[in-house]
Structures are given as C-alpha cells and as structure tokens.
Design a protein around this motif. Structure first.
Motif, PDB file in Angstrom:
ATOM      1  N   MET A 129      -6.899  -5.496   5.949  1.00  0.00           N
ATOM      2  CA  MET A 129      -6.480  -4.935   4.657  1.00  0.00           C
ATOM      3  C   MET A 129      -4.964  -4.759   4.642  1.00  0.00           C
ATOM      4  O   MET A 129      -4.378  -4.395   5.656  1.00  0.00           O
ATOM      5  CB  MET A 129      -7.168  -3.582   4.435  1.00  0.00           C
ATOM      6  N   ASN A 130      -4.327  -5.041   3.506  1.00  0.00           N
ATOM      7  CA  ASN A 130      -2.903  -4.762   3.369  1.00  0.00           C
ATOM      8  C   ASN A 130      -2.707  -3.637   2.343  1.00  0.00           C
ATOM      9  O   ASN A 130      -3.659  -3.114   1.775  1.00  0.00           O
ATOM     10  CB  ASN A 130      -2.126  -6.030   2.986  1.00  0.00           C
ATOM     11  N   TRP A 131      -1.422  -3.288   2.112  1.00  0.00           N
ATOM     12  CA  TRP A 131      -1.159  -2.149   1.225  1.00  0.00           C
ATOM     13  C   TRP A 131      -1.648  -2.408  -0.200  1.00  0.00           C
ATOM     14  O   TRP A 131      -2.163  -1.503  -0.855  1.00  0.00           O
ATOM     15  CB  TRP A 131       0.330  -1.814   1.240  1.00  0.00           C
ATOM     16  N   ALA A 132      -1.457  -3.632  -0.672  1.00  0.00           N
ATOM     17  CA  ALA A 132      -1.885  -3.937  -2.047  1.00  0.00           C
ATOM     18  C   ALA A 132      -3.400  -3.730  -2.198  1.00  0.00           C
ATOM     19  O   ALA A 132      -3.868  -3.152  -3.184  1.00  0.00           O
ATOM     20  CB  ALA A 132      -1.493  -5.365  -2.411  1.00  0.00           C
ATOM     21  N   LEU A 185      -5.222  -1.820  -0.339  1.00  0.00           N
ATOM     22  CA  LEU A 185      -5.494  -0.391  -0.169  1.00  0.00           C
ATOM     23  C   LEU A 185      -5.256   0.377  -1.475  1.00  0.00           C
ATOM     24  O   LEU A 185      -6.056   1.241  -1.855  1.00  0.00           O
ATOM     25  CB  LEU A 185      -4.588   0.158   0.946  1.00  0.00           C
ATOM     26  N   PHE A 186      -4.173   0.048  -2.172  1.00  0.00           N
ATOM     27  CA  PHE A 186      -3.894   0.717  -3.451  1.00  0.00           C
ATOM     28  C   PHE A 186      -4.976   0.392  -4.477  1.00  0.00           C
ATOM     29  O   PHE A 186      -5.378   1.260  -5.263  1.00  0.00           O
ATOM     30  CB  PHE A 186      -2.520   0.310  -3.977  1.00  0.00           C
ATOM     31  N   ARG A 194      -8.072  -0.311  -3.810  1.00  0.00           N
ATOM     32  CA  ARG A 194      -9.276   0.427  -3.393  1.00  0.00           C
ATOM     33  C   ARG A 194      -9.163   1.921  -3.744  1.00  0.00           C
ATOM     34  O   ARG A 194     -10.168   2.594  -3.963  1.00  0.00           O
ATOM     35  CB  ARG A 194      -9.435   0.243  -1.882  1.00  0.00           C
ATOM     36  N   ALA A 195      -7.913   2.423  -3.789  1.00  0.00           N
ATOM     37  CA  ALA A 195      -7.689   3.850  -4.054  1.00  0.00           C
ATOM     38  C   ALA A 195      -7.700   4.185  -5.542  1.00  0.00           C
ATOM     39  O   ALA A 195      -7.791   5.364  -5.909  1.00  0.00           O
ATOM     40  CB  ALA A 195      -6.354   4.280  -3.441  1.00  0.00           C
ATOM     41  N   TYR A 224      -9.914   6.790  -7.168  1.00  0.00           N
ATOM     42  CA  TYR A 224      -9.723   8.163  -6.688  1.00  0.00           C
ATOM     43  C   TYR A 224      -8.391   8.758  -7.147  1.00  0.00           C
ATOM     44  O   TYR A 224      -7.973   9.792  -6.644  1.00  0.00           O
ATOM     45  CB  TYR A 224      -9.763   8.194  -5.156  1.00  0.00           C
ATOM     46  N   GLU A 225      -7.739   8.098  -8.091  1.00  0.00           N
ATOM     47  CA  GLU A 225      -6.410   8.560  -8.523  1.00  0.00           C
ATOM     48  C   GLU A 225      -6.449  10.035  -8.906  1.00  0.00           C
ATOM     49  O   GLU A 225      -7.367  10.501  -9.592  1.00  0.00           O
ATOM     50  CB  GLU A 225      -5.935   7.730  -9.717  1.00  0.00           C
ATOM     51  N   THR A 226      -5.447  10.770  -8.456  1.00  0.00           N
ATOM     52  CA  THR A 226      -5.388  12.195  -8.746  1.00  0.00           C
ATOM     53  C   THR A 226      -3.934  12.601  -8.965  1.00  0.00           C
ATOM     54  O   THR A 226      -3.048  11.747  -9.025  1.00  0.00           O
ATOM     55  CB  THR A 226      -6.042  12.997  -7.599  1.00  0.00           C
TER      56      THR A 226
END
Lengths: 159, 43
Positions: free
Chosen positions: B1-4, B6-7, B9-10, B13-15
């Motif tokens: 997995m890379n950062w892109a 990961l973002f 996937r996140a 869950y944005e908060t």
C-alpha cells in the motif's frame, strides 16, 4: 537533560494529533505532511511512543486495520528516536532528534508547557500545521540546509 | 500500500481535528493516570 546546541530546520516532529489529522481530516495537516513526503531531505522525527499514540487515535476514531496500515507507511517515512518513558512524545522526539519544528494542535504544547519542558535547552518552534504551512518555503530551506539550487519535489511525491 | 491508497481507504472515516484532539487527550490522560497509579503501587 544535557544541553543540545543545535537544531536542524529540515527536521520536523508532528504530534500524534497532526499525524492522525493527516490521514483522517486532511486540510493543513495533510498539506504539511505532503511537504515532508514530497522532499526526502525534510525529515519526520518520531519516537515509538509518538507513533503509538497516533496509531491508537486512528484505531479509536476510525478503524484498527486502517491504523495498522498507516503504521506500516509512517515507519518508512520517519527518523526514529528514543526518549525516556513518561516524557511528552512530541517534545522529547524534537529534543532527541534535534528537530527545529514541532507541529501540534495542542494549545498547551504551543504555550507554557513547551517552554517549561524545553526552556533554553532547545531552539524549537511549536506551531499549528496552518501556521507552519503558511511559513514553509521549500526553496529557501533547501538552499539553507542542502545548498545549491532547489530541485523541486523528489521521489517521495505521491502520485 | 502507498500513501495515495491509504488516503483513499481512510476517506469513509473522515473526521475533524477536534474529534482527534479529544481522542488523543483521553489516551494521554489515561496513560498519565495509569503511570500515577503505578507509582502509588510502587510506593
């Protein structure tokens, strides 16, 4: 703690709230962390306790599997330091890693607590990601730290 | 997995920063209280 004479302006500590906000909130935290990811000569300094705090927050607010995946990625990015148990993870990481900047959303950290903890021992600046992003200038920092003409973002740039 | 990835996937869950701050404060406060309890047990 013994005296530490110098800090490195290209070494940055992001407190656990900023690390989690990079992943889960975006905004200035993402913008600031992108500057670190975009420039291999800008270093993220972090101890294990600091990353453990961020991982726990991500697990609590979002998802444990996502937190574990984040931990794998951040391990590749950070410069690891150790500090005594019980020290504030962000301030102690800055002290041990000679980082010039601490990024935090904690108002207490940006005020008296940091001054009392670090005093004159370390010339560290504690800022919000918004404050840091407004001041960060990769070109002038590169010239000061690395020397020569700024080559632009390098291999850590996200596609 | 890379950062892109990961973002991406996140994203569900944005908060906000305040929620993150509260979670971190609770964790650190809990750890602090735990440390103090351990010290009292040791005494």
């Amino acid at each position: 703690m013994p005296e530490t004479p110098e800090t490195n302006p290209a070494r940055i500590v992001a407190d656990a709230d900023v690390l989690a906000a990079d992943l889960l909130a975006g905004g200035a935290a993402r913008e600031t962390m992108d500057e670190i990811r975009d420039h291999s000569w800008v270093e993220l300094v972090a101890s294990d306790p600091l990353l453990a705090d961020a991982e726990a927050v991500i697990a609590e607010v979002a998802d444990p599997d996502l937190a574990a995946a984040w931990r794998e990625e951040i391990e590749d990015l950070r410069v690891a330091v150790e500090h005594p148990e019980g020290d504030h993870p962000a301030l102690a990481s800055a002290y041990q890693g000679q980082a010039a900047h601490v990024l935090s959303y904690d108002e207490n950290l940006r005020g008296a607590k940091a001054s009392a903890t670090l005093g004159s021992r370390l010339n560290v600046s504690v800022k919000t990601p918004e404050g840091f992003a407004a001041l960060f200038d990769a070109e002038s920092l590169y010239e000061a730290v690395e020397g020569g003409e700024y080559p632009g973002p390098d291999e850590r740039t996200i596609e | 997995m890379n950062w892109a990835d990961l973002f991406e996937r996140a994203e569900p869950y944005e908060t906000d920063v305040e929620t993150i701050r509260e979670a971190l404060a609770a964790r650190r406060e809990g750890k602090l209280q735990g440390d103090e309890a351990e010290e009292e047990d040791d005494a």
